[in-house]
Design an enzyme around this catalytic site. Structure first.
Site, PDB file in Angstrom:
ATOM      1  N   ASN A  99      53.280  43.767  40.433  1.00 45.13           N
ATOM      2  CA  ASN A  99      52.886  42.365  40.362  1.00 45.13           C
ATOM      3  C   ASN A  99      53.111  41.791  38.968  1.00 45.13           C
ATOM      4  OD1 ASN A  99      51.675  39.880  40.535  1.00 45.13           O
ATOM      5  ND2 ASN A  99      49.829  40.602  41.538  1.00 45.13           N
ATOM      6  N   ASP A 100      52.281  42.200  38.020  1.00 41.16           N
ATOM      7  CA  ASP A 100      52.366  41.611  36.690  1.00 41.16           C
ATOM      8  C   ASP A 100      53.709  41.884  36.004  1.00 41.16           C
ATOM      9  OD1 ASP A 100      49.778  40.509  36.803  1.00 41.16           O
ATOM     10  OD2 ASP A 100      48.931  42.475  36.370  1.00 41.16           O
ATOM     11  N   VAL A 101      54.328  43.039  36.289  1.00 40.73           N
ATOM     12  CA  VAL A 101      55.581  43.384  35.618  1.00 40.73           C
ATOM     13  C   VAL A 101      56.766  42.568  36.133  1.00 40.73           C
ATOM     14  CG1 VAL A 101      54.835  45.720  35.057  1.00 40.73           C
ATOM     15  CG2 VAL A 101      56.098  45.314  37.165  1.00 40.73           C
ATOM     16  N   VAL A 102      56.567  41.768  37.210  1.00 38.67           N
ATOM     17  CA  VAL A 102      57.646  40.901  37.691  1.00 38.67           C
ATOM     18  C   VAL A 102      57.230  39.430  37.652  1.00 38.67           C
ATOM     19  CG1 VAL A 102      58.768  42.614  39.166  1.00 38.67           C
ATOM     20  CG2 VAL A 102      56.896  41.261  40.089  1.00 38.67           C
ATOM     21  N   ASN A 103      56.163  39.125  36.917  1.00 38.14           N
ATOM     22  CA  ASN A 103      55.628  37.758  36.884  1.00 38.14           C
ATOM     23  C   ASN A 103      56.416  36.894  35.906  1.00 38.14           C
ATOM     24  OD1 ASN A 103      54.129  35.429  36.734  1.00 38.14           O
ATOM     25  ND2 ASN A 103      52.150  36.482  36.703  1.00 38.14           N
TER      26      ASN A 103
END
Lengths: 92, 470
Positions: free
Chosen positions: B398-402
């Site tokens: 999630n956060d690593v592709v935000n």
């Protein structure tokens, strides 16, 4: 004696930094478990503490230290080689 | 005899150095670890020759018990649970060093001078902090306790106070080695300190914490080397110490945060209010500024619809995250990749440095599923390729592709390097629901026109996709 120990400590830290900078992210988990096993070298200290033959709290503590350090060494090395065996190159 | 022992310690040190050096490639790594094992064996056997070592029975039984426990742990542990295993091993290493320090304290208490007393006290401090800190990390990872940070008022003040008291106790003991109560106070406060410094750190920051505790366990071993004037302990301890430091630095860099911020930030608490509306907000989209005007609604699809896109795709990049580990989906992912490859699609995996709960977590999981390691590509190497990629498949990340990390200065993760999946022609995001990730940050990727959300359990979804590709 102290300055000699400190020299070793500083040089080994720099050496470690150079060595580990070259480990690819691919192998970071085996690096951690392998490093863990190596830090189990404290087993040497534990053997010295447990083996004095004197009765009392010191050798009991040493005995416990031997157990935990050995868990570290055996568990760490075994799980590291288990992981490293899984890394295979694809057919090219 | 003493010369012989020292020489074997030198051999052991060299074997550890080579072991770490060989870790620079997966091909040489197993050889290196074998060498290190040999070095360890030589060092321990040589120590048995020491004239001070007489009670072999005791040592042998300790070794047998420890080896049995270690072997069981190492063979039983699941690859998804590797972070817990490493946390526990870190803790045991710290404990072993602290026990060596305590044994030395009680053995020579009557004639301790300031210098050895200080080295003992430092070993106790580092060792106990490593032990209890690792146990808390273990409990969080094993979900015995909640992963969310535990924050209370004056927390940092209290930690600082405890830290100062350990230093005061060390100073006191340096002059008064006979003061056994002070020694126990040091043990108690160090243990408490280890717990207190780890509880405010959130689950997603675990890669940093584990790396740091790894470093501490090495430092503890080095400190015990200072007590015993033992070179191999100092050398190996410092090697491991610097390994942990490098890894923590890398992890921090991959999150664009400083170590101080990770340790004291209380990041990941559920305070950040979602800025963008939940899925249903499409009806009054205009009033919510953070949602891109063009894409107020979430486009969701079924695994079967997704499979149709896969059939046409020439290139696919799979982006795994912690969710893949939780769903134990690595083997099904590999099946899907094989199907794709059979139809001529190029499949690669993009690995973000902090994906998962420890450094390299995703690599190990995929290697376990027999994915060849040359298909696992690091973020920096693969990030330019997303533009020419037909489908990016995000599984439990999630956060690593935000993309907000690039575009939204308000975002708590602004500046964090991310995988640019949003640049590929189509992004499929497998997720259980629209719930935000550990940091409570909304992800605008989910609202982009080229994004397709596929809700459900990752493993089941991937299975259905692979089935539809038959």
């Amino acid at each position: 004696m102290l300055i000699f120990s400190i020299t070793l400590f500083v040089l080994a830290t720099f050496l470690g930094y150079e060595l580990i900078s070259r480990v690819p992210p691919l192998l970071h988990t085996p690096l951690m478990s392998g490093a863990n096993a190596i830090s189990g070298i404290t087993l040497v200290g534990a053997v010295l503490a447990a083996g004095t033959g004197e009765a009392g709290i010191s050798s009991t503590l040493g005995f416990l230290a031997v157990i935990f350090a050995t868990i570290n060494v055996v568990g760490g090395f075994m799980v590291t080689s288990r992981m490293l065996k899984m890394f295979k190159k694809g057919p090219r | 005899m003493d010369q012989l022992i020292q020489f074997s310690y030198l051999l052991a040190s060299v074997s550890f150095i080579l072991g770490l050096k060989f870790l620079s490639s997966p091909e040489t790594a197993p050889r290196g670890m074998l060498l290190s094992q040999g070095g360890m064996f030589i060092a321990v056997v040589a120590t048995l020759l020491n004239y001070g070592v007489v009670s072999y029975g005791m040592i042998l039984s300790g070794v047998i018990i420890g080896a049995a426990l270690g072997a069981v742990m190492a063979t039983k542990i699941k690859m998804t649970d590797m972070p817990q295993m490493v946390a526990l091993l870190n803790g045991f290493g710290g404990l072993a060093s602290a026990l060596v320090g305590a044994a030395e304290f009680f053995r020579s208490q009557s004639n301790l001078t300031a210098y050895p007393m200080i080295t003992i006290a430092l070993t106790i401090l580092i060792g106990m902090v490593t032990l209890t800190g690792s146990l808390v990390a273990f409990a969080k990872l094993q979900e015995l306790m909640k992963g969310a940070p535990i924050i209370f008022p004056f927390q940092h003040g209290l930690n600082f106070l405890f830290f100062i008291s350990t230093l005061a106790l060390i100073g006191y003991l340096a002059f008064m080695p006979a003061a056994t109560p002070a020694f126990w106070a040091l043990v108690a406060i160090s243990s408490l300190l280890g717990i207190l410094v780890v509880i405010p750190i959130g689950g997603g920051d675990m890669p940093v914490v584990i790396s740091l505790l790894n470093s501490y366990s090495g430092m503890a071993a080095a400190a015990s080397g200072f007590i015993l004037n033992n070179n191999v302990l100092i050398i190996s301890g410092s090697l491991v110490g610097s390994a942990g430091i490098i890894l923590s630095q890398l992890m921090c860099k991959a999150m664009n945060r400083s170590l101080t911020n990770v340790l004291f930030g209380g990041f990941g608490q559920v305070t950040a209010a979602p800025k963008t509306p939940p899925v249903s907000a499409g009806s009054d989209g205009g009033s919510k500024p953070a949602v891109p005007e063009a894409a107020p609604e979430v486009r969701s699809g079924t695994p079967q619809e997704a499979a149709e896109f896969f059939k046409k795709a020439k290139s696919v990049i799979i982006v795994p995250g912690y969710g893949m580990a939780v769903a134990q989906a690595q083997h099904t992912v590999k099946d899907l990749a094989e199907r794709l490859e059979k139809q001529g699609t190029e499949v690669r995996y993009a690995i973000h440095p902090v994906a998962g709960r420890m450094p390299g977590h995703m690599n190990v999981l995929l290697a376990e599923a027999n994915v060849p390691y040359d298909k696992l590509i690091d973020m920096d190497e693969i990030n330019d390729d997303f533009e020419d990629t037909d489908v990016s498949l995000v599984i439990g990340a999630n956060d690593v592709v935000n993309p907000g990390a690039d575009t939204d200065p308000e975002s708590p993760i602004y500046g964090m390097p991310i995988l640019h999946v949003d640049r590929s022609k189509l992004v499929m995001v497998l997720k259980r629901s629209m719930k935000p990730g550990f940091a409570g940050i909304e992800n605008e990727l989910f609202y982009k026109p080229n994004t397709m959300m596929i809700f459900g359990d990752a493993k089941g979804t991937v299975e259905q996709m692979a089935e539809a590709l038959k």
